[in-house]
Design a protein around this motif. Sequence first.
Motif, PDB file in Angstrom:
ATOM      1  N   SER A   1       0.950  -1.035   0.221  1.00  0.00           N
ATOM      2  CA  SER A   1       0.052  -0.260   0.014  1.00  0.00           C
ATOM      3  C   SER A   1       0.754   1.449  -0.088  1.00  0.00           C
ATOM      4  O   SER A   1       0.643   2.156   0.430  1.00  0.00           O
ATOM      5  CB  SER A   1      -0.918   0.060   1.087  1.00  0.00           C
ATOM      6  N   PRO A   2       1.898   1.789  -1.747  1.00  0.00           N
ATOM      7  CA  PRO A   2       2.745   2.623  -1.240  1.00  0.00           C
ATOM      8  C   PRO A   2       2.089   3.983  -1.151  1.00  0.00           C
ATOM      9  O   PRO A   2       2.584   5.134  -0.550  1.00  0.00           O
ATOM     10  CB  PRO A   2       3.425   2.495  -2.493  1.00  0.00           C
ATOM     11  N   ARG A   3       1.171   3.987  -1.984  1.00  0.00           N
ATOM     12  CA  ARG A   3       0.325   5.121  -2.119  1.00  0.00           C
ATOM     13  C   ARG A   3      -0.761   5.757  -0.952  1.00  0.00           C
ATOM     14  O   ARG A   3      -0.209   7.393   0.148  1.00  0.00           O
ATOM     15  CB  ARG A   3      -0.859   5.646  -2.613  1.00  0.00           C
ATOM     16  N   ARG A   4      -0.314   4.883   0.761  1.00  0.00           N
ATOM     17  CA  ARG A   4      -0.967   5.078   1.910  1.00  0.00           C
ATOM     18  C   ARG A   4      -0.023   5.420   2.417  1.00  0.00           C
ATOM     19  O   ARG A   4       0.076   6.425   3.826  1.00  0.00           O
ATOM     20  CB  ARG A   4      -2.004   4.723   2.106  1.00  0.00           C
ATOM     21  N   THR A   5       0.991   4.454   2.938  1.00  0.00           N
ATOM     22  CA  THR A   5       1.818   4.312   3.475  1.00  0.00           C
ATOM     23  C   THR A   5       3.276   5.230   3.545  1.00  0.00           C
ATOM     24  O   THR A   5       3.686   5.850   4.270  1.00  0.00           O
ATOM     25  CB  THR A   5       2.434   2.622   3.606  1.00  0.00           C
ATOM     26  N   THR A   6       4.246   5.889   2.135  1.00  0.00           N
ATOM     27  CA  THR A   6       5.052   6.577   2.321  1.00  0.00           C
ATOM     28  C   THR A   6       4.463   7.469   2.024  1.00  0.00           C
ATOM     29  O   THR A   6       5.690   8.049   3.426  1.00  0.00           O
ATOM     30  CB  THR A   6       5.736   6.158   0.156  1.00  0.00           C
ATOM     31  N   PRO A   7       3.628   8.395   2.328  1.00  0.00           N
ATOM     32  CA  PRO A   7       4.083   9.956   2.192  1.00  0.00           C
ATOM     33  C   PRO A   7       3.915   9.722   3.533  1.00  0.00           C
ATOM     34  O   PRO A   7       4.748  10.750   4.536  1.00  0.00           O
ATOM     35  CB  PRO A   7       2.485  10.359   2.062  1.00  0.00           C
ATOM     36  N   ARG A   8       3.775   9.196   5.096  1.00  0.00           N
ATOM     37  CA  ARG A   8       3.066   8.950   6.035  1.00  0.00           C
ATOM     38  C   ARG A   8       4.857   8.591   6.267  1.00  0.00           C
ATOM     39  O   ARG A   8       5.262   9.450   7.652  1.00  0.00           O
ATOM     40  CB  ARG A   8       2.416   8.208   7.107  1.00  0.00           C
ATOM     41  N   THR A   9       5.618   7.168   6.608  1.00  0.00           N
ATOM     42  CA  THR A   9       7.167   7.643   6.929  1.00  0.00           C
ATOM     43  C   THR A   9       7.177   8.034   6.651  1.00  0.00           C
ATOM     44  O   THR A   9       8.307   8.513   7.410  1.00  0.00           O
ATOM     45  CB  THR A   9       7.311   6.228   6.298  1.00  0.00           C
ATOM     46  N   ILE A  10       7.595   8.889   5.592  1.00  0.00           N
ATOM     47  CA  ILE A  10       8.628  10.302   5.084  1.00  0.00           C
ATOM     48  C   ILE A  10       8.689  11.032   6.189  1.00  0.00           C
ATOM     49  O   ILE A  10       9.809  11.322   7.294  1.00  0.00           O
ATOM     50  CB  ILE A  10       7.883  10.182   3.255  1.00  0.00           C
ATOM     51  N   LEU A  11       6.698  11.438   6.270  1.00  0.00           N
ATOM     52  CA  LEU A  11       7.407  12.835   7.552  1.00  0.00           C
ATOM     53  C   LEU A  11       7.268  11.619   8.389  1.00  0.00           C
ATOM     54  O   LEU A  11       7.891  12.572   9.534  1.00  0.00           O
ATOM     55  CB  LEU A  11       5.544  13.108   7.540  1.00  0.00           C
ATOM     56  N   ARG A  12       7.125  10.978   9.261  1.00  0.00           N
ATOM     57  CA  ARG A  12       7.249  10.247  10.368  1.00  0.00           C
ATOM     58  C   ARG A  12       8.727   9.860  10.932  1.00  0.00           C
ATOM     59  O   ARG A  12       9.248   9.526  12.201  1.00  0.00           O
ATOM     60  CB  ARG A  12       6.534   8.949  10.833  1.00  0.00           C
ATOM     61  N   ALA A  13       9.472   9.653  10.024  1.00  0.00           N
ATOM     62  CA  ALA A  13      10.874   9.937  10.102  1.00  0.00           C
ATOM     63  C   ALA A  13      11.993  10.520   9.711  1.00  0.00           C
ATOM     64  O   ALA A  13      12.661  10.743  11.363  1.00  0.00           O
ATOM     65  CB  ALA A  13      11.339   8.747   8.795  1.00  0.00           C
ATOM     66  N   LEU A  14      11.514  12.118   9.472  1.00  0.00           N
ATOM     67  CA  LEU A  14      11.898  12.884   9.089  1.00  0.00           C
ATOM     68  C   LEU A  14      11.727  13.519  10.916  1.00  0.00           C
ATOM     69  O   LEU A  14      12.821  14.593  12.020  1.00  0.00           O
ATOM     70  CB  LEU A  14      12.073  14.207   9.346  1.00  0.00           C
ATOM     71  N   VAL A  15       9.969  13.678  11.567  1.00  0.00           N
ATOM     72  CA  VAL A  15       9.813  14.638  12.256  1.00  0.00           C
ATOM     73  C   VAL A  15      10.163  13.117  13.755  1.00  0.00           C
ATOM     74  O   VAL A  15      10.699  13.887  15.429  1.00  0.00           O
ATOM     75  CB  VAL A  15       8.233  14.172  12.778  1.00  0.00           C
ATOM     76  N   THR A  16      10.389  12.328  13.858  1.00  0.00           N
ATOM     77  CA  THR A  16      11.170  11.636  15.212  1.00  0.00           C
ATOM     78  C   THR A  16      12.699  11.663  14.730  1.00  0.00           C
ATOM     79  O   THR A  16      12.779  12.079  16.550  1.00  0.00           O
ATOM     80  CB  THR A  16      10.631   9.733  15.011  1.00  0.00           C
ATOM     81  N   SER A  17      13.463  11.522  13.784  1.00  0.00           N
ATOM     82  CA  SER A  17      14.446  11.824  14.152  1.00  0.00           C
ATOM     83  C   SER A  17      15.155  13.678  14.555  1.00  0.00           C
ATOM     84  O   SER A  17      15.703  13.483  15.210  1.00  0.00           O
ATOM     85  CB  SER A  17      15.609  12.070  12.828  1.00  0.00           C
TER      86      SER A  17
END
Length: 533
Positions: free
Chosen positions: A262-278
């Motif tokens: 489900s890349p259209r749903r998953t990838t946008p979220r993980t891009i932002l989560r990766a940066l914000v968490t970091s």
Amino acid sequence: MRRSELTAASRPVGDITTSPAPVGYPPELRRGVGGFASFAAGFSFVSILTTVFQLFGLGFGLGGAAFFWTWPLVFAGQLLVALCFAELAARWPLSGAIYQWSSRLSGTTVGWFTGWIMIIGQILTVAAAAIAAQAVLPGIWSGFQIVGGPGADPSIVSPTGAHNAVLLGCLLLVITTVVNILGIRQMAAATSAGVAVEIVGVIALVLVLFFLPERGPQVVAHTTGWAGGGGYFGAFLASSLMAAYVMVGFDSAGELAEETHSPRRTTPRTILRALVTSGVGGAVLIVSGLMAASSLTDGKLAAGGLSWVLTDRLGAVVGRLLLCCVAVAVFACTLAVQTSGARMMYSMAREGALPGHRYLAKVSARTGTPIITSIVVGAGAAIALLVNVRQSAIFTALSSLCIAMLYLAYLGVTLPLLVVRIRQRRTGGLPDGVDETGRPLFSLGRGGTVITALAVLYQVGMTVNLLWPRAEIYDLTGGTWWLRWSALLFIGLCLVAGAAYFLARGLHRRIELRHVSHTHVEPPSVEPVAEPA
């Protein structure tokens, strides 16, 4: 294997609302990446344990305790970029994300040069990540200081430390290359495990250091530890290399889009989560390190960074245990960067856009991975280390150069996106659609143009800052002009070489983009085909 619904067209974004013929990229890569593994790909590329430990001493030495403020500034700028990338990832979930997005926004010529710069930058980033082992392993056990023996100076800017960093880095590259070619599930499992250890390590480090304060958090309001003369503004800009180096690579979740469920749903979220968490975790880690350091003025923090803080404040045993978490993070970071670079190379090769593309575009039927590209990226990173083995500035110069190249490649996406948004104000410049669950694709809405414009301004400024010919970054000898200008010279040579190949092969006429549709339903899984004996 889950197959995306694919379509083909070779037009920029303004024309993709037409109905092209239903042909597309053969579904060779296997979908073995879930939501956490997708997040892990971006988070482990950023890898705050790896990169903060690598460059904490450099950032502090250049700007003193107040260098902390470069962190929120860079985070805000990169968040603007990540928002743009999240919107694009929802519409074009393809390997080689930066190349694919740029090509669809501005055409194949700009897209090719963006991908070319990105590949070279990623190879150099793999090398820079691999030599982070030197900042950690000798602190765990002196036997890891192979060059010169356990009693030699392990500092990355010393001759013995720099030589040993190359040796350890090459050994690490062998391991990550093997993991990469085993298969996407093995890579995802290793990366996810590494990220789990890293998150636990960050939390443990922050808690321990906050309970051992030598001073309060107001330390970040002063330039204590800065030994420079003259104005502070230039030193502050130079110290931002640390934050700029850490907060890149969140787009690597997009590099694995064709292997993500489900890349259209998953990838946008993980891009932002990766940066914000970091961003949040790194800020707290920096402040806790500055608060816990036994001294800010004796030069040890600038020389040893957080590794010195741990062993000095926690003792040999506890400090080394926590450094083991950092070592795992270094492995996961190097693996994630190499995977990202391999997918970028594969994406361009399958369109015939690279030398040796027939071999680089091959995907093993047994492992479902582009084995040759993984080997090429690993070998390229090792070569980058070996040719600089006698350069004492290898660490600082390589770090600044590779990140500057990634910033240039990112600019090859956001600048065309801004042009598209301005030309198509009413529609926002990007097509609508739904994700795998039937919900609207991630969108910035009416604020997209402003966000993109601010992202472009930030990227231009930071790129100039990173490429500025500072002696303390590029020339530790203090008198070698070509070392000081090496970043600009190297990028210029890369562009000239790329242009020669692009024109000689007539790639502006030969590259044909194949677009994915803007609605997506994943069909049932298909068992992988066994590789013939």
